[in-house]
Design a protein around this motif. Structure first.
Motif, mmCIF file in Angstrom:
data_model
loop_
_atom_site.group_PDB
_atom_site.id
_atom_site.type_symbol
_atom_site.label_atom_id
_atom_site.label_comp_id
_atom_site.label_asym_id
_atom_site.label_seq_id
_atom_site.Cartn_x
_atom_site.Cartn_y
_atom_site.Cartn_z
ATOM 1 N N UNK A 8 -6.195 -4.900 14.012
ATOM 2 C CA UNK A 8 -6.361 -5.326 15.254
ATOM 3 C C UNK A 8 -7.171 -6.321 15.345
ATOM 4 N N UNK A 9 -7.050 -7.293 16.195
ATOM 5 C CA UNK A 9 -7.876 -8.082 16.585
ATOM 6 C C UNK A 9 -9.221 -7.934 16.558
ATOM 7 N N UNK A 10 -10.190 -8.557 15.868
ATOM 8 C CA UNK A 10 -11.590 -8.441 15.796
ATOM 9 C C UNK A 10 -11.848 -7.497 14.543
ATOM 10 N N UNK A 11 -10.832 -7.116 13.611
ATOM 11 C CA UNK A 11 -11.188 -6.232 12.567
ATOM 12 C C UNK A 11 -11.781 -7.228 11.560
ATOM 13 N N UNK A 12 -12.254 -6.465 10.624
ATOM 14 C CA UNK A 12 -12.994 -7.387 9.386
ATOM 15 C C UNK A 12 -12.148 -6.790 8.138
ATOM 16 N N UNK A 22 -13.741 -3.885 -5.851
ATOM 17 C CA UNK A 22 -12.719 -3.074 -5.314
ATOM 18 C C UNK A 22 -12.905 -1.970 -4.599
ATOM 19 N N UNK A 23 -13.667 -1.334 -5.201
ATOM 20 C CA UNK A 23 -14.509 0.174 -4.789
ATOM 21 C C UNK A 23 -15.273 -0.095 -3.571
ATOM 22 N N UNK A 24 -16.219 -1.162 -3.356
ATOM 23 C CA UNK A 24 -16.917 -1.479 -2.238
ATOM 24 C C UNK A 24 -15.957 -1.701 -0.879
ATOM 25 N N UNK A 25 -14.904 -2.431 -0.935
ATOM 26 C CA UNK A 25 -14.036 -2.491 -0.001
ATOM 27 C C UNK A 25 -13.081 -1.249 0.513
ATOM 28 N N UNK A 26 -13.000 -0.282 -0.312
ATOM 29 C CA UNK A 26 -12.260 0.700 0.107
ATOM 30 C C UNK A 26 -13.262 1.688 0.798
ATOM 31 N N UNK A 27 -14.292 1.597 0.223
ATOM 32 C CA UNK A 27 -15.661 2.661 0.478
ATOM 33 C C UNK A 27 -15.880 2.410 1.942
ATOM 34 N N UNK A 28 -16.185 0.963 2.299
ATOM 35 C CA UNK A 28 -16.565 0.371 3.479
ATOM 36 C C UNK A 28 -16.177 0.617 4.770
ATOM 37 N N UNK A 80 -14.442 -2.428 6.590
ATOM 38 C CA UNK A 80 -13.220 -3.288 5.985
ATOM 39 C C UNK A 80 -12.092 -2.485 6.112
ATOM 40 N N UNK A 81 -11.295 -3.108 7.204
ATOM 41 C CA UNK A 81 -9.866 -2.590 7.498
ATOM 42 C C UNK A 81 -8.571 -3.012 6.443
ATOM 43 N N UNK A 82 -8.868 -4.041 5.718
ATOM 44 C CA UNK A 82 -7.808 -4.445 5.165
ATOM 45 C C UNK A 82 -8.674 -5.212 3.772
ATOM 46 N N UNK A 83 -7.755 -5.486 2.762
ATOM 47 C CA UNK A 83 -8.099 -6.001 1.351
ATOM 48 C C UNK A 83 -7.211 -7.112 1.143
ATOM 49 N N UNK A 84 -7.738 -8.268 0.925
ATOM 50 C CA UNK A 84 -6.791 -9.509 0.459
ATOM 51 C C UNK A 84 -7.295 -9.988 -0.918
ATOM 52 N N UNK A 85 -6.335 -10.189 -1.912
ATOM 53 C CA UNK A 85 -6.874 -10.636 -3.120
ATOM 54 C C UNK A 85 -6.720 -12.175 -2.952
ATOM 55 N N UNK A 86 -7.623 -12.931 -3.613
ATOM 56 C CA UNK A 86 -7.864 -14.209 -3.522
ATOM 57 C C UNK A 86 -6.761 -14.928 -4.426
ATOM 58 N N UNK A 87 -6.484 -14.454 -5.755
ATOM 59 C CA UNK A 87 -5.710 -14.849 -6.568
ATOM 60 C C UNK A 87 -5.214 -13.905 -7.475
ATOM 61 N N UNK A 88 -4.357 -14.274 -8.593
ATOM 62 C CA UNK A 88 -3.942 -13.819 -9.723
ATOM 63 C C UNK A 88 -4.340 -14.327 -10.917
ATOM 64 N N UNK A 89 -3.231 -14.309 -12.066
ATOM 65 C CA UNK A 89 -3.725 -14.761 -13.108
ATOM 66 C C UNK A 89 -3.469 -13.830 -14.216
ATOM 67 N N UNK A 100 -7.261 5.139 2.855
ATOM 68 C CA UNK A 100 -6.248 4.028 2.751
ATOM 69 C C UNK A 100 -6.352 2.932 3.830
ATOM 70 N N UNK A 101 -6.156 1.832 2.979
ATOM 71 C CA UNK A 101 -6.270 0.626 3.704
ATOM 72 C C UNK A 101 -5.099 -0.279 3.425
ATOM 73 N N UNK A 102 -5.044 -1.635 3.956
ATOM 74 C CA UNK A 102 -3.997 -2.580 3.683
ATOM 75 C C UNK A 102 -4.511 -3.118 2.419
ATOM 76 N N UNK A 103 -3.638 -3.268 1.462
ATOM 77 C CA UNK A 103 -3.968 -4.069 0.179
ATOM 78 C C UNK A 103 -3.063 -4.883 -0.097
ATOM 79 N N UNK A 104 -3.298 -6.195 -0.307
ATOM 80 C CA UNK A 104 -2.464 -7.544 -0.178
ATOM 81 C C UNK A 104 -2.550 -8.440 -1.369
#
Length: 306
Positions: free
Chosen positions: A8-12, A65-71, A74-83, A102-106
């Motif tokens: 939702x708008x306003x989410x982090x 990774x763990x901190x984002x799922x634990x907090x 944080x409503x969603x997690x985006x990866x900066x890049x691959x490699x 469970x959160x959005x993981x992209x």
């Protein structure tokens, strides 16, 4: 199947770099796009670190990774890049933490290993989509690719038809199942591990970049020998770019390679999907229910959020 809550708008949302070091200038240029969606952005504390060809040590990348799922903020997690590097994390991930939060993981490309591992261990629907420094922050990132981020806010089904991009039928049929897969070389790397790609009664998505036809041939051969092609209910062939032969002039055309492994499967196999290292790049939810039809020349995918 475990679906994450819609945004939702306003989410982090949080940004992590679980593989190779991202281009920080491109990453900075991508953040205004996320903010234009009404999101606040928090950058993982280790995103700017480097350790050779990795974006920090395994412990540092895993901590983000763990901190984002634990907090809970944080409503969603985006990866900066691959490699490269996500396979190094798989055995140390706290999957019970992910299952309980469970959160959005992209992401995509090397992130395929995390998609596969997370789904095998938790059942969480994750998202195969453009990454921030690799794609969103580039000047040619286009509107069709941007529009697919809307699926995170509004759980509408998505139909990829022959009008989205020209599709080619390699094998006829209609089948349904959860959509799984991603980068072909990473899927092959998972075989024999606890995080091995599961294709039984599923629609398998494959894509790759920078691999010559003989390498793609070897990857498909391994999937065939491992039973992954026979077990799948259908095959979705995404984008394969930069595949020109480099080591030798003699080659087999890539479409002939696909035909050799996929044409006699007696199940729907369609190619031409702009999913992968390409523009536009149509993001899709992995683990969501889907249907593939050669007669209608389309892929229908259920929403990935609730």
């Amino acid at each position: 199947m475990l679906k994450p809550q819609r945004l939702q708008k306003g989410d982090t949302v949080g940004v992590i770099a679980p593989a190779s070091p991202p281009d920080l200038d491109s990453l900075a240029k991508a953040l205004p796009f996320l903010r234009s969606l009404g999101l606040n952005v928090w950058i993982g504390p280790n995103v700017k670190r480097t350790y050779g060809y990795l974006a920090g040590t395994d412990r540092e990348r895993l901590n983000d990774l763990h901190q984002m799922f634990r907090d809970p903020a944080i409503k969603g997690i985006f990866c900066a890049g691959g490699g490269y590097g996500t396979s190094r994390l798989a055995a140390s991930i706290d999957y019970s933490l992910i299952r309980s939060n469970p959160k959005i993981f992209w992401g995509y490309s090397d992130i395929t290993y995390l998609h596969t591992a997370i789904q095998r261990q938790t059942g969480l629907v994750t998202f195969h989509g453009p990454m921030l420094s690799s794609d969103v922050g580039k000047p040619d990132f286009d509107d069709p690719s941007k529009q697919r981020f809307s699926q995170l806010f509004d759980p509408e089904p998505f139909t990829y038809s022959d009008q989205t991009s020209p599709l080619q039928v390699i094998s006829k049929g209609t089948a349904s199942g959860r959509l799984v897969g991603g980068n072909l070389s990473l899927l092959v790397n998972s075989i024999g591990s606890p995080y091995e790609i599961e294709t039984r009664n599923r629609l398998l998505l494959i894509e790759d970049v920078g691999e010559e036809p003989y390498r793609i041939d070897s990857f498909l051969s391994q999937l065939k020998l491992a039973g992954k092609l026979d077990e799948a209910s259908g095959i979705v062939v995404g984008d394969f770019s930069d595949t020109e032969p480099k080591k030798r002039k003699e080659t087999i055309e890539l479409q002939e390679v696909f035909h050799h492994y996929l044409a006699d499967l007696q199940k729907p196999v369609l190619s031409g999907f702009k999913i992968g290292h390409c523009l536009p790049h149509y993001a899709v939810p992995l683990g969501a229910e889907a249907e593939l039809s050669s007669r209608e020349k389309c892929l229908r995918v259920a929403p990935g959020v609730k």
